[in-house]
Design an enzyme around this catalytic site. Structure first.
Site, PDB file in Angstrom:
ATOM      1  N   PHE A 149     -85.539   8.383  30.655  1.00 19.14           N
ATOM      2  CA  PHE A 149     -86.925   8.755  30.981  1.00 19.14           C
ATOM      3  C   PHE A 149     -87.006  10.032  31.806  1.00 19.14           C
ATOM      4  O   PHE A 149     -88.047  10.674  31.840  1.00 19.14           O
ATOM      5  CB  PHE A 149     -87.596   7.603  31.764  1.00 19.14           C
ATOM      6  CG  PHE A 149     -87.225   7.574  33.226  1.00 19.14           C
ATOM      7  CD1 PHE A 149     -87.911   8.372  34.142  1.00 19.14           C
ATOM      8  CD2 PHE A 149     -86.171   6.786  33.690  1.00 19.14           C
ATOM      9  CE1 PHE A 149     -87.556   8.374  35.491  1.00 19.14           C
ATOM     10  CE2 PHE A 149     -85.813   6.791  35.026  1.00 19.14           C
ATOM     11  CZ  PHE A 149     -86.503   7.589  35.927  1.00 19.14           C
ATOM     12  N   LYS A 173     -84.259   8.360  19.601  1.00 22.12           N
ATOM     13  CA  LYS A 173     -84.842   7.138  20.175  1.00 22.12           C
ATOM     14  C   LYS A 173     -85.059   7.484  21.652  1.00 22.12           C
ATOM     15  O   LYS A 173     -84.174   7.317  22.473  1.00 22.12           O
ATOM     16  CB  LYS A 173     -83.866   5.966  19.996  1.00 22.12           C
ATOM     17  CG  LYS A 173     -84.491   4.596  20.000  1.00 22.12           C
ATOM     18  CD  LYS A 173     -85.280   4.239  21.228  1.00 22.12           C
ATOM     19  CE  LYS A 173     -84.445   3.944  22.441  1.00 22.12           C
ATOM     20  NZ  LYS A 173     -85.258   3.857  23.690  1.00 22.12           N
ATOM     21  N   GLU A 176     -88.692   4.591  26.297  1.00 22.01           N
ATOM     22  CA  GLU A 176     -90.002   3.952  26.057  1.00 22.01           C
ATOM     23  C   GLU A 176     -90.958   4.183  27.231  1.00 22.01           C
ATOM     24  O   GLU A 176     -92.128   3.848  27.155  1.00 22.01           O
ATOM     25  CB  GLU A 176     -89.823   2.460  25.757  1.00 22.01           C
ATOM     26  CG  GLU A 176     -89.189   1.622  26.861  1.00 22.01           C
ATOM     27  CD  GLU A 176     -87.659   1.614  26.825  1.00 22.01           C
ATOM     28  OE1 GLU A 176     -87.049   2.694  26.631  1.00 22.01           O
ATOM     29  OE2 GLU A 176     -87.079   0.527  27.032  1.00 22.01           O
ATOM     30  N   ARG A 177     -90.435   4.745  28.343  1.00 24.54           N
ATOM     31  CA  ARG A 177     -91.308   4.993  29.498  1.00 24.54           C
ATOM     32  C   ARG A 177     -92.203   6.223  29.284  1.00 24.54           C
ATOM     33  O   ARG A 177     -93.312   6.281  29.767  1.00 24.54           O
ATOM     34  CB  ARG A 177     -90.482   5.243  30.755  1.00 24.54           C
ATOM     35  CG  ARG A 177     -89.373   4.273  30.966  1.00 24.54           C
ATOM     36  CD  ARG A 177     -89.671   3.310  32.110  1.00 24.54           C
ATOM     37  NE  ARG A 177     -88.623   2.322  32.187  1.00 24.54           N
ATOM     38  CZ  ARG A 177     -88.629   1.146  31.546  1.00 24.54           C
ATOM     39  NH1 ARG A 177     -89.639   0.802  30.776  1.00 24.54           N
ATOM     40  NH2 ARG A 177     -87.632   0.302  31.664  1.00 24.54           N
ATOM     41  N   SER A 226     -78.206   5.257  32.077  1.00 18.60           N
ATOM     42  CA  SER A 226     -77.432   4.647  33.166  1.00 18.60           C
ATOM     43  C   SER A 226     -76.040   4.232  32.667  1.00 18.60           C
ATOM     44  O   SER A 226     -75.831   4.013  31.467  1.00 18.60           O
ATOM     45  CB  SER A 226     -78.193   3.446  33.712  1.00 18.60           C
ATOM     46  OG  SER A 226     -78.439   2.535  32.663  1.00 18.60           O
ATOM     47  N   CYS A 281     -80.111  13.174  37.530  1.00 19.80           N
ATOM     48  CA  CYS A 281     -78.695  12.807  37.551  1.00 19.80           C
ATOM     49  C   CYS A 281     -77.879  13.831  38.325  1.00 19.80           C
ATOM     50  O   CYS A 281     -76.737  13.594  38.660  1.00 19.80           O
ATOM     51  CB  CYS A 281     -78.158  12.681  36.134  1.00 19.80           C
ATOM     52  SG  CYS A 281     -78.091  14.249  35.305  1.00 19.80           S
ATOM     53  N   GLU A 384     -76.149   3.871  42.610  1.00 19.15           N
ATOM     54  CA  GLU A 384     -77.087   4.967  42.347  1.00 19.15           C
ATOM     55  C   GLU A 384     -78.487   4.461  42.693  1.00 19.15           C
ATOM     56  O   GLU A 384     -78.953   3.474  42.120  1.00 19.15           O
ATOM     57  CB  GLU A 384     -77.022   5.352  40.866  1.00 19.15           C
ATOM     58  CG  GLU A 384     -77.941   6.507  40.513  1.00 19.15           C
ATOM     59  CD  GLU A 384     -77.887   6.878  39.030  1.00 19.15           C
ATOM     60  OE1 GLU A 384     -77.800   5.985  38.176  1.00 19.15           O
ATOM     61  OE2 GLU A 384     -77.949   8.090  38.746  1.00 19.15           O
TER      62      GLU A 384
HETATM   63  P1  NAD Z   1     -81.503   3.621  31.009  1.00 17.01           P
HETATM   64  O1  NAD Z   1     -80.037   3.431  30.863  1.00 17.01           O
HETATM   65  O2  NAD Z   1     -82.307   2.474  31.533  1.00 17.01           O
HETATM   66  O3  NAD Z   1     -82.163   3.981  29.591  1.00 17.01           O
HETATM   67  C1  NAD Z   1     -81.665   5.035  28.793  1.00 17.01           C
HETATM   68  C2  NAD Z   1     -81.939   4.722  27.334  1.00 17.01           C
HETATM   69  O4  NAD Z   1     -81.254   3.525  26.967  1.00 17.01           O
HETATM   70  C3  NAD Z   1     -83.411   4.509  27.009  1.00 17.01           C
HETATM   71  O5  NAD Z   1     -83.710   5.135  25.785  1.00 17.01           O
HETATM   72  C4  NAD Z   1     -83.534   2.994  26.912  1.00 17.01           C
HETATM   73  O6  NAD Z   1     -84.531   2.587  26.008  1.00 17.01           O
HETATM   74  C5  NAD Z   1     -82.169   2.573  26.422  1.00 17.01           C
HETATM   75  N1  NAD Z   1     -81.784   1.246  26.902  1.00 17.01           N
HETATM   76  C6  NAD Z   1     -82.166   0.652  28.060  1.00 17.01           C
HETATM   77  N2  NAD Z   1     -81.608  -0.566  28.164  1.00 17.01           N
HETATM   78  C7  NAD Z   1     -80.857  -0.747  27.068  1.00 17.01           C
HETATM   79  C8  NAD Z   1     -80.020  -1.812  26.608  1.00 17.01           C
HETATM   80  N3  NAD Z   1     -79.858  -2.933  27.313  1.00 17.01           N
HETATM   81  N4  NAD Z   1     -79.380  -1.644  25.438  1.00 17.01           N
HETATM   82  C9  NAD Z   1     -79.531  -0.522  24.719  1.00 17.01           C
HETATM   83  N5  NAD Z   1     -80.307   0.503  25.099  1.00 17.01           N
HETATM   84  C10 NAD Z   1     -80.961   0.409  26.252  1.00 17.01           C
HETATM   85  O7  NAD Z   1     -81.715   4.938  31.888  1.00 17.01           O
HETATM   86  P2  NAD Z   1     -83.055   5.547  32.453  1.00 17.01           P
HETATM   87  O8  NAD Z   1     -83.548   4.663  33.580  1.00 17.01           O
HETATM   88  O9  NAD Z   1     -83.977   5.879  31.366  1.00 17.01           O
HETATM   89  O10 NAD Z   1     -82.522   6.934  33.065  1.00 17.01           O
HETATM   90  C11 NAD Z   1     -81.947   7.037  34.331  1.00 17.01           C
HETATM   91  C12 NAD Z   1     -80.437   7.016  34.276  1.00 17.01           C
HETATM   92  O11 NAD Z   1     -79.979   8.077  33.429  1.00 17.01           O
HETATM   93  C13 NAD Z   1     -79.789   7.287  35.621  1.00 17.01           C
HETATM   94  O12 NAD Z   1     -78.678   6.432  35.753  1.00 17.01           O
HETATM   95  C14 NAD Z   1     -79.348   8.730  35.545  1.00 17.01           C
HETATM   96  O13 NAD Z   1     -78.276   9.089  36.384  1.00 17.01           O
HETATM   97  C15 NAD Z   1     -78.960   8.828  34.103  1.00 17.01           C
HETATM   98  N6  NAD Z   1     -78.940  10.206  33.627  1.00 17.01           N
HETATM   99  C16 NAD Z   1     -77.728  10.776  33.389  1.00 17.01           C
HETATM  100  C17 NAD Z   1     -77.655  12.096  32.969  1.00 17.01           C
HETATM  101  C18 NAD Z   1     -76.329  12.735  32.685  1.00 17.01           C
HETATM  102  O14 NAD Z   1     -76.300  13.779  32.031  1.00 17.01           O
HETATM  103  N7  NAD Z   1     -75.228  12.169  33.129  1.00 17.01           N
HETATM  104  C19 NAD Z   1     -78.828  12.825  32.778  1.00 17.01           C
HETATM  105  C20 NAD Z   1     -80.052  12.199  33.020  1.00 17.01           C
HETATM  106  C21 NAD Z   1     -80.097  10.875  33.444  1.00 17.01           C
END
Ligand code: NAD
Length: 499
Positions: A149, A173, A176-177, A226, A281, A384
């Site tokens: 998101f 994909k 969804e937020r 994450s 991140c 985090e």
């Molecule tokens: P998230 O892991 O909750 O969601 C990311 C994606 O995964 C979304 O599209 C979501 O729909 C999907 N998802 C969520 N739960 C799932 C599941 N159980 N099974 C399969 N898919 C699932 O992350 P977020 O809250 O959207 O974003 C924040 C996180 O992203 C933080 O941990 C941040 O550090 C990380 N991030 C990392 C980078 C990088 O380059 N390393 C960059 C930006 C954000």
């Protein structure tokens, strides 16, 4: 209530699964739209459209594909305000920050205009008598990306621009937020001349992600989010034979040496720690001043700066430093971790727990927090937080500070503030983290370098954007070609070195 759609084969398509997620305006706490959550059958429709469109797109010469990118850059600039507003409304970040989100994606699209140069293969003339050898990079086919998101414009573009420039079809994909901007990007790509089916947006949650991971036609999966989900997607995607790269969470440390310019370091920590409400991140979440005196002076400089931070809705324009966090659940998680820090004995120097904004009491705003005397065993250090919370660990020496950055499980970014070139150089050489800032707090590499962390912040071999993306989204094929001249010999049965 607005009902968002998928974008499949060049058209907005309503969800048919019957499942939806609420999309909030984080500043007011109101539900402003509902987004459909795709099931495997809906994902399959997009995959079939992608597979049908991709061979013709791969056959378009790379310069013509690059022209679509060129036109897309123009459209992004023309629509910058509209994109930024839609992004802020769903994410909560300030308008200038939202425009920066689009801009950092746009720069990767600009880099992809160089696709003809980047896709040129290698050629060896006369590798043997009458033999030429050449390697070319071919598109994978149908690729997919799953994005977080916190950068709903930049990260999708980091993935789909190189994938498409290489001749692939791409299924996005998004989170969804905040799904509206990804849908707008797909429309703009088609306005730029992209054929239908080459960029599609399928909204969803775990069910649609699993449909991607298990679909036999999808060749590659890119993920940013994450770490627990990154590990899951990497494992399942790889075991299904796909090419996978996953980028996960972070806990970025900044070392402040006694010789650093402390005003500069304090300003840097404010921007890097609290910008975008800490939902980056590459945010700095741990300050490591070296020596008690450095720590005392740094805290004294940080406190008035933090207390002066302006927290508010994006609609207040440029007069806001950061906005709300993305959901009520994110806010609750941040405040729970803050409580754990207090319970586990850290000193809460700036307490944002009772922050409330008049007229926006239902918004997901979190006041800024500063902890001092944090120790490595505390949850606020190990986990985090992804919120406006900066933790200070007082390090006794440079080696102790370096050791902390090195032993943390995450390794996305890190920074050092010092006036000493030798220390800076030693730090850059030894630290086991992917992106390093020297007197730079958020060292996000530009489009023509690559982006990626180490340790539990990344899974897979190649980084995002830059030359690595052109490797990730293509396969190498090497051809040994012989056009014999003169008298033809009979068959060859031995495996011979080249003459
Ligand atoms: P998230 O892991 O909750 O969601 C990311 C994606 O995964 C979304 O599209 C979501 O729909 C999907 N998802 C969520 N739960 C799932 C599941 N159980 N099974 C399969 N898919 C699932 O992350 P977020 O809250 O959207 O974003 C924040 C996180 O992203 C933080 O941990 C941040 O550090 C990380 N991030 C990392 C980078 C990088 O380059 N390393 C960059 C930006 C954000």
């Amino acid at each position: 209530m607005q009902e968002l759609t998928h974008y499949i084969n060049g058209a907005h398509v309503k969800g048919t699964s019957g499942r939806f997620a609420d999309v909030y305006n984080p500043a007011t706490g109101e539900v402003q739209a509902k987004v459909p959550l795709a099931n495997a059958a809906e994902m399959d429709i997009a995959v079939q459209a992608a597979a049908a469109a991709q061979p013709a797109w791969a056959a378009v010469n790379p310069q013509r594909r690059a022209r679509v990118m060129m036109k897309f850059v123009g459209l992004l600039n023309d629509n910058m305000d509209k994109l930024a507003e839609a992004l802020s409304r769903e994410h909560g970040k300030t308008l200038p920050d939202a425009a920066g989100d689009v801009q950092r994606g746009l720069e990767v699209v600009e880099y992809c205009i160089g696709a003809p140069e980047l896709l040129k293969g290698d050629f060896t003339d006369s590798a043997g008598p009458g033999i030429d050898m050449y390697s070319m990079r071919q598109a994978l086919g149908v690729c997919a990306g799953i994005t977080p998101f916190n950068f709903p414009a930049m990260i999708p573009m980091w993935m789909f621009a190189p994938a498409i420039a290489c001749g692939n079809a791409f299924i996005l994909k998004p989170s969804e937020r905040d799904p509206s901007v990804p849908l707008m990007l797909a429309e703009l790509m088609e306005e730029a001349g992209l054929p239908k089916g080459i960029l599609q947006v399928v909204n969803g949650d775990k069910e649609s992600v699993d449909a991607i991971l298990d679909h036999p036609v999808i060749q590659s999966v890119g993920f940013v989010g994450s770490t627990p989900i990154a590990e899951y997607i990497y494992g399942r995607g790889c075991s299904n034979g796909k090419r996978v790269q996953c980028f996960g969470g972070a806990k970025n440390h900044m070392i402040i040496m006694p010789d650093a310019d402390l005003d500069q370091a304090a300003d840097a920590l404010i921007g890097a720690g609290y910008g975008a409400a800490g939902e980056r991140c590459m945010a700095i979440s741990v300050a490591l001043p070296v020596g008690e005196e450095t720590a005392d002076r740094l805290i004294a400089k940080l406190v008035p700066r933090i207390e002066a931070l302006k927290v508010g809705p994006y609609t207040s324009g440029k007069d806001v430093d950061y906005g709300p966090v993305v959901t009520a659940a994110a806010k609750a998680n941040i405040l729970k971790l803050v409580e754990s820090g207090v319970e586990q004995g850290a000193t809460l120097v700036v307490d944002g727990r009772n922050f409330s904004l008049q007229g926006y009491e239902d918004g997901f705003f979190v006041g800024p927090h500063l902890f001092d005397h944090v120790t490595p065993d505390m949850d606020i250090y190990k986990k985090e937080i992804f919120g406006p919370v900066l933790s200070t660990i007082r390090a006794g020496s440079y080696e102790e500070a370096l050791g902390l950055a090195m032993s943390h499980e995450y390794g996305n970014g890190t920074a050092i503030y010092t006036r000493d070139g030798d220390t800076a150089r030693d730090f850059a050489n030894r630290v086991n983290v992917g992106m390093i800032g020297i007197n730079v707090p958020i060292p996000v590499p530009l489009a023509y370098h690559t982006f990626g962390g180490w340790k539990k912040s990344a899974f897979g071999d190649l980084n995002q954007h830059g030359p690595d993306a052109f490797k990730f989204y293509t396969r190498t094929k090497t051809i040994t070609s012989r056009w014999p001249s003169g008298i033809k010999d009979g068959g060859e049965f031995n495996f011979k070195p080249m003459e």
